[in-house]
Write an enzyme that holds these catalytic residues in place. Structure first.
Site, mmCIF file in Angstrom:
data_model
loop_
_atom_site.group_PDB
_atom_site.id
_atom_site.type_symbol
_atom_site.label_atom_id
_atom_site.label_comp_id
_atom_site.label_asym_id
_atom_site.label_seq_id
_atom_site.Cartn_x
_atom_site.Cartn_y
_atom_site.Cartn_z
ATOM 1 N N SER A 1 3.159 5.693 5.785
ATOM 2 C CA SER A 1 2.375 5.325 6.969
ATOM 3 C C SER A 1 3.232 5.316 8.231
ATOM 4 O O SER A 1 4.457 5.137 8.169
ATOM 5 C CB SER A 1 1.756 3.937 6.789
ATOM 6 O OG SER A 1 0.913 3.909 5.666
HETATM 7 N N1 SAM Z 1 2.464 1.842 1.598
HETATM 8 C C1 SAM Z 1 2.893 3.216 1.520
HETATM 9 C C2 SAM Z 1 4.268 3.449 2.078
HETATM 10 O O1 SAM Z 1 4.868 2.516 2.605
HETATM 11 O O2 SAM Z 1 4.742 4.588 1.958
HETATM 12 C C3 SAM Z 1 1.918 4.182 2.166
HETATM 13 C C4 SAM Z 1 0.817 4.435 1.279
HETATM 14 S S1 SAM Z 1 -0.139 5.871 1.496
HETATM 15 C C5 SAM Z 1 -0.745 5.750 3.134
HETATM 16 C C6 SAM Z 1 -1.507 5.324 0.477
HETATM 17 C C7 SAM Z 1 -1.166 5.276 -1.002
HETATM 18 O O3 SAM Z 1 -2.262 4.666 -1.693
HETATM 19 C C8 SAM Z 1 -0.970 6.658 -1.636
HETATM 20 O O4 SAM Z 1 0.297 6.727 -2.227
HETATM 21 C C9 SAM Z 1 -2.087 6.729 -2.675
HETATM 22 O O5 SAM Z 1 -1.718 7.448 -3.835
HETATM 23 C C10 SAM Z 1 -2.328 5.257 -2.976
HETATM 24 N N2 SAM Z 1 -3.646 4.928 -3.536
HETATM 25 C C11 SAM Z 1 -4.857 5.440 -3.223
HETATM 26 N N3 SAM Z 1 -5.804 4.845 -3.975
HETATM 27 C C12 SAM Z 1 -5.171 3.943 -4.780
HETATM 28 C C13 SAM Z 1 -5.625 3.013 -5.775
HETATM 29 N N4 SAM Z 1 -6.904 2.894 -6.119
HETATM 30 N N5 SAM Z 1 -4.693 2.232 -6.368
HETATM 31 C C14 SAM Z 1 -3.376 2.328 -6.057
HETATM 32 N N6 SAM Z 1 -2.907 3.193 -5.138
HETATM 33 C C15 SAM Z 1 -3.800 3.985 -4.497
#
Ligand code: SAM
Length: 216
Positions: A64
């Site tokens: 992000s």
């Molecule tokens: N917090 C992260 C970082 O600091 O890099 C950024 C996260 S990215 C914007 C969103 C993440 O949410 C992705 O890696 C995606 O695979 C994960 N994601 C999406 N749906 C999810 C779910 N139901 N459970 C867990 N992770 C999920």
């Protein structure tokens, strides 16, 4: 892992940008000046690490934008030793910021490859979070209640399970909307039966998938 004077200087500039954009919490700014964001990037993309923008981390996902991480973290109101659930580990950067604030972090990632990468990297950096691979759209009931729950992917609605897993005084920060634009929402449990809902600016996250998220 290298963290030289140039990278520390770039980090100070990033912190200045966050201050200009309205982030005031000193503990959060201090966490941003401590956590080496470039270590979450592949070496060929190091020059992007201290720009205030999201960046691809593979598997169709992103680390992000720093401002977004700071904004969500500010809304969470973290105190040392708070028990925090992060949904969407991604690169692990947000988890490292939460650890720098002294929280106990439970972090869950849907994508197996990202989960393995983040776990390995954060352990190498010395962060002792609890890592889980799976669908976090229903939270992580076996370790509830949490002082704070952070969703780092865009949800179609607020999953009831996440509200149920908030302890007394607990805060849930979650972007809610369509697949392109989501409004940041904070739900605070002020007592067992009372919740307060607050709405903030719009952001654009990758979708939260899973049982209480979007179809993949
Ligand atoms: N917090 C992260 C970082 O600091 O890099 C950024 C996260 S990215 C914007 C969103 C993440 O949410 C992705 O890696 C995606 O695979 C994960 N994601 C999406 N749906 C999810 C779910 N139901 N459970 C867990 N992770 C999920």
């Amino acid at each position: 892992m290298e963290d030289n004077y140039k990278q520390r200087g770039l980090r100070r500039r990033l912190v200045d940008i966050l201050i200009e954009k309205g982030i005031q919490d000193k503990k959060i700014l201090n966490a941003f000046s401590k956590v080496p964001r470039h270590q979450f990037f592949p070496p060929e993309f190091l020059s992007h690490a201290y720009q205030d923008k999201a960046f691809p981390i593979g598997e169709g996902q992103t680390i992000s934008q720093p401002y977004t991480v700071a904004f969500q973290t500010q809304l969470l109101n973290i105190s040392a030793n708070d028990k925090v659930l992060e949904i969407g580990t991604g690169s692990g950067y947000q988890c490292a910021i939460l650890k720098a604030l002294g929280a106990e972090v439970f972090t869950i990632e849907f994508n197996n490859k990202l989960f393995e990468n983040a776990k390995k990297l954060l352990r190498k950096m010395g962060h002792s979070a609890h890592f889980f691979c799976g669908d976090g759209s229903m939270g992580l009931k076996r370790h509830a209640p949490y002082s704070a729950i952070l969703v780092t992917a865009g949800a179609p609605t607020i999953p009831k399970a996440l509200i149920d897993q908030l302890g007394s005084g607990g805060r849930l920060v979650i972007p809610v909307g369509n697949r392109k634009v989501q409004q940041m929402v904070r739900i605070t449990r002020t007592s067992e039966n009372k919740l307060i809902k607050e709405e903030f600016a719009n952001f654009s996250f990758v979708p939260l998938v899973g049982e209480d998220g979007w179809d993949k």
